[in-house]
Scaffold this active site. Structure first.
Site, PDB file in Angstrom:
ATOM      1  N   CYS A 230      41.231  54.366  60.223  1.00 45.15           N
ATOM      2  CA  CYS A 230      41.099  55.774  60.635  1.00 45.15           C
ATOM      3  C   CYS A 230      39.619  56.153  60.779  1.00 45.15           C
ATOM      4  O   CYS A 230      38.968  55.721  61.726  1.00 45.15           O
ATOM      5  CB  CYS A 230      41.837  56.685  59.658  1.00 45.15           C
ATOM      6  SG  CYS A 230      42.126  58.349  60.303  1.00 45.15           S
TER       7      CYS A 230
ATOM      8  N   HIS B  64      47.225  54.347  59.597  1.00 48.81           N
ATOM      9  CA  HIS B  64      47.078  54.039  58.170  1.00 48.81           C
ATOM     10  C   HIS B  64      48.101  53.000  57.728  1.00 48.81           C
ATOM     11  O   HIS B  64      49.203  53.359  57.290  1.00 48.81           O
ATOM     12  CB  HIS B  64      47.239  55.315  57.340  1.00 48.81           C
ATOM     13  CG  HIS B  64      46.089  56.256  57.425  1.00 48.81           C
ATOM     14  ND1 HIS B  64      44.982  56.162  56.600  1.00 48.81           N
ATOM     15  CD2 HIS B  64      45.857  57.309  58.254  1.00 48.81           C
ATOM     16  CE1 HIS B  64      44.125  57.123  56.905  1.00 48.81           C
ATOM     17  NE2 HIS B  64      44.621  57.831  57.899  1.00 48.81           N
TER      18      HIS B  64
ATOM     19  N   GLU C  46      48.078  51.430  55.081  1.00 46.80           N
ATOM     20  CA  GLU C  46      48.211  51.500  53.621  1.00 46.80           C
ATOM     21  C   GLU C  46      49.067  52.677  53.151  1.00 46.80           C
ATOM     22  O   GLU C  46      49.518  52.705  52.002  1.00 46.80           O
ATOM     23  CB  GLU C  46      46.810  51.603  52.983  1.00 46.80           C
ATOM     24  CG  GLU C  46      46.149  52.959  53.015  1.00 46.80           C
ATOM     25  CD  GLU C  46      45.623  53.412  54.365  1.00 46.80           C
ATOM     26  OE1 GLU C  46      45.008  54.499  54.430  1.00 46.80           O
ATOM     27  OE2 GLU C  46      45.819  52.688  55.362  1.00 46.80           O
TER      28      GLU C  46
END
Length: 251
Positions: free
Chosen positions: A103, A195, A197
């Site tokens: 990001c 993202h 994660e």
């Protein structure tokens, strides 16, 4: 986390403060990233770059790779730590160190190396979006072309975007909203706008925080939650791509 080969040492360059929710549930963003990208036996050192905490330049050679996290700051801003981070990116690129940007990290890498970043003309991208991999590109071992589907869904929370990649960079993936969802430079730099994660509960908490800050409207927030579906198998794909990149997996 799955063990695979020799243990390595990485630096997590955290560019955001830990939210109260992430601190309470996960113990901080550090744990979220290491759980997603780390493997058993690896060492991960944390540097809070948004608080001017940077690795010593004399120690950079000790690391096998670096990860720059997301942030609420603008990658095109002139905060002193952002400028310093750009210089670090340039140094790591010259050293050909593995560098993964997520990001804000994806955006600041582009800026540091001559690309262009700006606010999106179409506003925020929040939720789960389908990302399509570009066909007929230079093969990258970490993408595992023979097994990977042509598109994967990923969590998105951003209003800025890369609209021009650095010279020598290759766009790997795009979406209907964002032209540069992923880009690579040689085999040592990878930027991902989404993202990999994030879990759905982290996304929902972010939506609630944006609503409480009057960044988004209540109806929009409720609609987002109703349409946010993230296949766990696809999240595992993103984690695998990221780990393969950091580990230097070849075909």
């Amino acid at each position: 986390m799955v063990a695979d080969g020799e243990s390595k040492r990485y630096a997590l360059l955290q560019a955001a403060k830990d939210s109260d929710y992430v601190k309470k549930v996960y113990g901080g963003y550090y744990n979220v990233y290491v759980e997603a990208f780390g493997e058993e036996g690896d060492t991960w050192d944390l540097f809070r770059v948004n608080e001017e905490d940077f690795p010593d330049f004399n120690d950079l050679h000790k690391y096998d790779g670096f990860v720059i996290t997301g942030s609420s700051n603008d990658a095109y801003g002139n905060d002193s730590w952002v400028i310093k981070l750009c210089f670090l990116v340039q140094t790591l690129d010259a050293m050909e160190k593995k560098l993964l940007g997520i990001c804000f990290g994806h955006q600041v890498i582009s800026r540091a190396l001559g690309g262009r970043v700006r606010k999106s003309d179409t506003g925020w991208d929040i939720g789960v979006r389908q990302v399509y991999f570009v066909k007929d590109i230079i093969p990258y071992g970490y993408l595992e072309y023979h097994e990977m589907p042509p598109s994967l869904s990923i969590v998105e929370v951003h209003q800025d975007e890369v609209y021009e990649v650095p010279v020598g960079a290759q766009v790997i993936a795009s979406s209907e909203k964002t032209g540069v969802e992923m880009f690579a430079i040689a085999d040592h730099i990878l930027g991902i706008q989404g993202h990999p994660e994030y879990t759905i509960d982290i996304l929902f908490n972010l939506i609630d925080r944006l609503l409480n800050m009057d960044v988004i409207e209540k109806g929009f927030a409720e609609d987002l939650k109703c349409h946010c579906e993230l296949e766990e198998s696809e999240k595992r794909w993103w984690e695998k791509i990221s780990r393969n990149f950091l580990k230097g997996k070849e075909d």
